[in-house]
Design a protein around this motif. Structure first.
Motif, mmCIF file in Angstrom:
data_model
loop_
_atom_site.group_PDB
_atom_site.id
_atom_site.type_symbol
_atom_site.label_atom_id
_atom_site.label_comp_id
_atom_site.label_asym_id
_atom_site.label_seq_id
_atom_site.Cartn_x
_atom_site.Cartn_y
_atom_site.Cartn_z
ATOM 1 N N GLY A 15 0.815 -1.212 0.000
ATOM 2 C CA GLY A 15 0.000 0.000 0.000
ATOM 3 C C GLY A 15 0.847 1.259 0.000
ATOM 4 N N GLY A 16 1.969 1.236 0.718
ATOM 5 C CA GLY A 16 2.878 2.380 0.716
ATOM 6 C C GLY A 16 3.499 2.619 -0.648
ATOM 7 N N MET A 17 3.902 1.550 -1.294
ATOM 8 C CA MET A 17 4.459 1.695 -2.639
ATOM 9 C C MET A 17 3.390 2.152 -3.635
ATOM 10 N N LEU A 18 2.160 1.678 -3.443
ATOM 11 C CA LEU A 18 1.058 2.140 -4.293
ATOM 12 C C LEU A 18 0.777 3.623 -4.056
ATOM 13 N N GLY A 19 0.895 4.065 -2.804
ATOM 14 C CA GLY A 19 0.722 5.481 -2.509
ATOM 15 C C GLY A 19 1.762 6.342 -3.213
ATOM 16 N N PHE A 20 3.018 5.887 -3.186
ATOM 17 C CA PHE A 20 4.057 6.620 -3.914
ATOM 18 C C PHE A 20 3.773 6.624 -5.408
ATOM 19 N N CYS A 21 3.304 5.489 -5.919
ATOM 20 C CA CYS A 21 3.000 5.378 -7.345
ATOM 21 C C CYS A 21 1.880 6.343 -7.732
ATOM 22 N N LEU A 22 0.834 6.398 -6.929
ATOM 23 C CA LEU A 22 -0.288 7.287 -7.242
ATOM 24 C C LEU A 22 0.065 8.750 -7.020
ATOM 25 N N GLY A 23 1.117 9.023 -6.284
ATOM 26 C CA GLY A 23 1.555 10.398 -6.090
ATOM 27 C C GLY A 23 2.201 10.998 -7.327
ATOM 28 N N HIS A 42 -1.961 14.662 -4.402
ATOM 29 C CA HIS A 42 -0.893 15.194 -3.563
ATOM 30 C C HIS A 42 -0.899 14.576 -2.170
ATOM 31 N N LEU A 43 -2.012 14.041 -1.743
ATOM 32 C CA LEU A 43 -2.082 13.381 -0.435
ATOM 33 C C LEU A 43 -1.598 11.934 -0.482
ATOM 34 N N CYS A 44 -1.422 11.399 -1.673
ATOM 35 C CA CYS A 44 -1.007 10.000 -1.798
ATOM 36 C C CYS A 44 0.426 9.770 -1.305
ATOM 37 N N ARG A 45 1.319 10.707 -1.524
ATOM 38 C CA ARG A 45 2.702 10.514 -1.063
ATOM 39 C C ARG A 45 2.816 10.482 0.452
ATOM 40 N N LEU A 95 -4.999 -1.652 -7.782
ATOM 41 C CA LEU A 95 -5.666 -0.734 -6.861
ATOM 42 C C LEU A 95 -6.450 -1.468 -5.774
ATOM 43 N N TRP A 96 -7.050 -2.587 -6.111
ATOM 44 C CA TRP A 96 -7.916 -3.289 -5.167
ATOM 45 C C TRP A 96 -7.174 -4.312 -4.319
#
Length: 111
Positions: A15-23, A42-45, A95-96
């Motif tokens: 999930g953390g890596m996905l957050g960086f990816c979506l950032g 911008h909140l994803c990072r 994503l899921w």
């Protein structure tokens, strides 16, 4: 080894890596909803950083001391590799997957 804590740590690392990816704007256009405002991107990072921190905390329940840090880096590598392999072929699954992993962790906790 504590199996549920290991799985929780892996799901959080993914999930953390996905957050960086979506950032990143490139991946946001590919995976995100264009109707959402840019503030969500911008909140994803920071969310990714928080999830990686929680993953380190969960890894401390699996391994002792310094070994937890080494194992955590391994979990980040595995989570990043899973994300890398899923993005071109199954972007919606990418994503899921954290949600499904969280539900699996909840079911294991009840068991």
């Amino acid at each position: 080894m504590n199996g549920p804590a290991f799985l929780v740590s892996l799901v959080l690392a993914y999930g953390g890596m996905l957050g960086f990816c979506l950032g990143m704007e490139k991946h946001w256009k590919h995976l995100g909803d264009p109707r959402l405002p840019d503030i969500v991107r911008h909140l994803c990072r920071p969310l990714g950083i928080g999830l990686l921190g929680l993953s380190l905390y969960a890894a401390s329940f699996v391994w002792p001391g310094g070994m937890a840090l080494v194992g955590w880096f391994g979990l980040i590598s595995v989570g990043g590799l899973m994300l890398l392999m899923l993005l071109p072929y199954a972007p919606r699954l990418a994503l899921w997957l954290p949600i499904g992993g969280g539900l699996l962790c909840g079911a294991l906790a009840l068991y």
